[in-house]
Enzyme design. Structure first.
Site, PDB file in Angstrom:
ATOM      1  CB  VAL A 322      30.898  58.257  36.148  1.00 27.10           C
ATOM      2  CG1 VAL A 322      31.168  59.429  37.102  1.00 27.10           C
ATOM      3  CG2 VAL A 322      30.411  58.772  34.798  1.00 27.10           C
ATOM      4  CG  PHE A 325      27.454  58.139  39.109  1.00 29.32           C
ATOM      5  CD1 PHE A 325      27.527  59.484  38.785  1.00 29.32           C
ATOM      6  CD2 PHE A 325      26.218  57.514  39.053  1.00 29.32           C
ATOM      7  CE1 PHE A 325      26.400  60.193  38.418  1.00 29.32           C
ATOM      8  CE2 PHE A 325      25.076  58.217  38.675  1.00 29.32           C
ATOM      9  CZ  PHE A 325      25.179  59.560  38.360  1.00 29.32           C
ATOM     10  N   GLY A 363      23.665  53.012  33.852  1.00 27.80           N
ATOM     11  CA  GLY A 363      23.458  54.187  34.678  1.00 27.80           C
ATOM     12  C   GLY A 363      24.553  55.217  34.521  1.00 27.80           C
ATOM     13  CG  ASP A 364      28.118  54.771  36.594  1.00 25.86           C
ATOM     14  OD1 ASP A 364      27.685  53.662  36.201  1.00 25.86           O
ATOM     15  OD2 ASP A 364      28.987  54.891  37.484  1.00 25.86           O
ATOM     16  CD  GLU A 365      28.460  50.197  33.224  1.00 22.51           C
ATOM     17  OE1 GLU A 365      27.503  49.724  32.560  1.00 22.51           O
ATOM     18  OE2 GLU A 365      29.195  49.505  33.936  1.00 22.51           O
TER      19      GLU A 365
END
Length: 441
Positions: A322, A325, A363-365
C-alpha cells in the site's frame, strides 16, 4: 431353566476351541450373533473368522498363556479383536478366554465373545479419534455404535451434521445404508423437514413414522421399519448435530415407547458425539488461528511460506504494498489504518480468481499466488487490483483515496517472493499505483 437353555438364551457367543483352532462347540448368540449362523460354526477354524491383521496377535495370546500354565489358565484381562461378520463387515468383539490342558501339550479353550455394540459404554468412536482416524471415519463409527440387526430388532443410526444448518449432511455407518441417507437428505432439502424441531436438549424422543415426508415414509414402510427416535446434540447451547434412529421392532412392541435401557444408551451416544464435535470445533479454530491473518481473514505469512515450500507450483506471484500507508496511520490513526487494510484485502479478493491464494505478509504488504498464470495474465490481474483499490474508499472518517504498487515474478524462478518484492520496489520508485515485472533471468 437347565444349563443348555441358559447357554442358548445368551446374547453373547460361547465357543470351545481346540488347540489347532477348530471350533468344536458354539452356544448363545440369541437373536443372531453378528450375522453368523451359530449352528454352522462347529467344524470351522476360528482363524477363518478373525481379521487377517489380528490373527498373529490372537495366536500369540494363547501361546504365551499356555506356556505359563500347567493345567488351567484364565487370561488376566479380556482383550479386543476384530472378526468378520456374516456380511463380511469388520466387527470388534471383546474376548474372555479360559484354557484347560486336556492332554499332553493339548489345550482346549472356552471363549466368550461379546460384541462391542452390546457394551454399556460408547468407546469405539473415541478409540478411532485417539488413533488419528479421519473425522469422516469417526462420524461413521458414531452411527455404528448402537447398530442392532437380529431376528427381533433392526436399528440404523443416521448422524445429521448441522455445521451448516441450511445444508444438513446425513452420515451413515456403511455404504449399504447410503440409500437411507440419500432419501432422508432429499427430504431435509426439498421438504425443509426438520424432525428435531421442538425437541429439547438432552431429550430422546420417539417419532411417528406416519408423519414423515412421503419419500422417507415410503422407504421405511417398504423396509417394514416403523420405529424412529431423534436425539439432538448440543455443544455450548448450539445445536451441532442430530442422531436419528430408524428401524424395526417386534409386531407386539409399541414403536413410540422408549425404554430406560434404550434412552440411557442414546444419552451416552449423544454425550460422546457432543464431546467429539466440541473437540473438532476446537481443532478447527486452532487451525484457522494458526494459518489466518487475524485482521483481514486472509492466509498469514507462515501459512503462505509453508504452502510454497511443500507444493510444487507453476504460475506467477504478486507482491503488493500500500502506497504511503504510514501517512494514513499518522494522520487518521491506526483504527482507520486497519479499516483501510481490511478494505484493500477485500478488493484484492474481488480482482483475483477463485483459485488464487492471497496472504497478508506484513503490516501493509500482501502476496498473491496465481497458479498457472504467465507474465501476461499476472500483469492483467495486477492491473485489476490497482484499479479496484484506486476507487475511493468511503470510511467512517470520510472518503479516502488509496493506491498500491505491485511487483510480479514467475514461481518457477526459485526465488519468486524476493524477485517480486524487488520488482515492487522498482514500481514504487517510479510512482504510485504501478506494476513492474521482475528482471528476466
Amino acid at each position: 431353566m437347565n444349563a443348555e437353555s441358559l447357554l442358548e438364551s445368551m446374547r453373547c457367543l460361547l465357543i470351545v476351541v481346540q488347540g489347532d483352532g477348530t471350533i468344536s462347540q458354539a452356544r448363545g448368540g440369541f437373536g443372531g450373533f453378528l450375522g453368523f449362523d451359530v449352528a454352522s460354526l462347529p467344524g470351522s477354524n476360528v482363524f477363518e473368522h478373525v481379521v487377517a491383521t489380528d490373527a498373529d496377535e490372537l495366536a500369540q495370546y494363547f501361546i504365551e498363556n499356555a506356556d505359563e500354565s500347567e493345567e488351567t489358565i484364565a487370561l488376566p484381562l479380556p482383550f479386543r479383536m476384530s472378526v468378520m461378520d456374516g456380511d463380511g463387515f469388520v466387527q470388534p468383539v471383546d474376548i474372555i478366554p479360559t484354557g484347560q490342558l486336556i492332554g499332553e501339550d493339548d489345550w482346549s479353550w472356552t471363549v466368550l465373545l461379546m460384541p462391542v455394540s452390546l457394551n454399556g459404554s460408547i468407546t469405539r468412536s473415541f478409540d478411532l479419534e485417539m488413533a488419528g482416524a479421519s473425522r469422516e471415519a469417526v462420524q461413521m463409527m458414531l452411527c455404528e455404535e448402537l447398530r442392532v440387526d437380529n431376528a427381533n430388532y433392526t436399528s440404523r443410526w443416521l448422524l445429521i451434521d448441522l455445521d451448516d444448518p441450511e445444508f444438513p449432511q446425513v452420515i451413515v455407518a456403511r455404504d449399504e445404508d447410503q440409500f437411507i441417507a440419500d432419501v432422508v437428505a432429499a427430504d431435509l432439502d426439498a421438504e425443509r423437514w426438520r424432525p428435531w424441531e421442538g425437541v429439547p436438549s438432552g431429550a430422546t424422543l420417539p417419532l411417528d413414522v406416519d408423519s414423515f415426508p412421503d419419500r422417507t415414509r415410503s422407504l421405511l414402510n417398504a423396509q417394514g421399519w416403523r420405529r424412529s427416535i431423534v436425539a439432538p446434540v448440543h455443544v455450548h447451547d448450539r445445536l451441532a448435530a442430530v442422531l436419528l434412529l430408524v428401524g424395526k421392532v417386534p409386531a407386539n412392541f409399541e414403536p413410540l415407547n422408549v425404554t430406560r435401557n434404550v434412552a440411557t444408551r442414546v444419552e451416552n451416544l449423544v454425550r460422546a458425539t457432543a464431546m467429539l464435535v466440541e473437540r473438532w470445533s476446537d481443532q478447527d479454530r486452532l487451525r484457522v488461528a494458526a494459518s489466518t491473518d487475524e485482521l483481514t481473514g486472509l492466509m498469514n505469512r507462515r501459512e503462505l511460506f509453508a504452502s510454497l515450500e511443500t507444493e510444487r507450483r507453476t504460475g506467477s506471484l504478486l507482491y503488493i504494498d500500500v502506497d504511503d500507508f504510514k501517512y494514513v496511520n499518522d494522520r487518521f490513526g491506526h483504527t482507520v489504518g486497519d479499516q483501510v487494510l481490511v478494505e484493500v484485502a477485500r478488493r484484492i479478493e474481488w480482482a483475483c480468481r477463485a483459485q488464487d491464494n492471497i496472504a497478508r505478509v506484513g503490516g501493509d504488504e500482501f502476496v498473491v499466488v496465481l497458479p498457472g498464470a504467465d507474465n501476461a495474465l499476472a500483469h492483467n490481474i495486477a492491473r485489476r487490483i490497482i484499479e479496484q483499490v484506486a476507487t475511493t474508499l468511503h470510511l467512517e472518517s470520510g472518503p479516502l483515496d488509496i493506491s498500491v504498487s505491485i511487483g510480479h515474478a514467475l514461481l518457477e524462478s526459485g526465488a519468486a517472493i524476493d524477485d517480486a518484492d524487488h520488482a515492487m520496489l522498482r514500481a514504487k520508485r517510479s510512482g504510485r499505483g504501478l506494476v513492474a515485472a521482475s528482471d528476466p533471468v
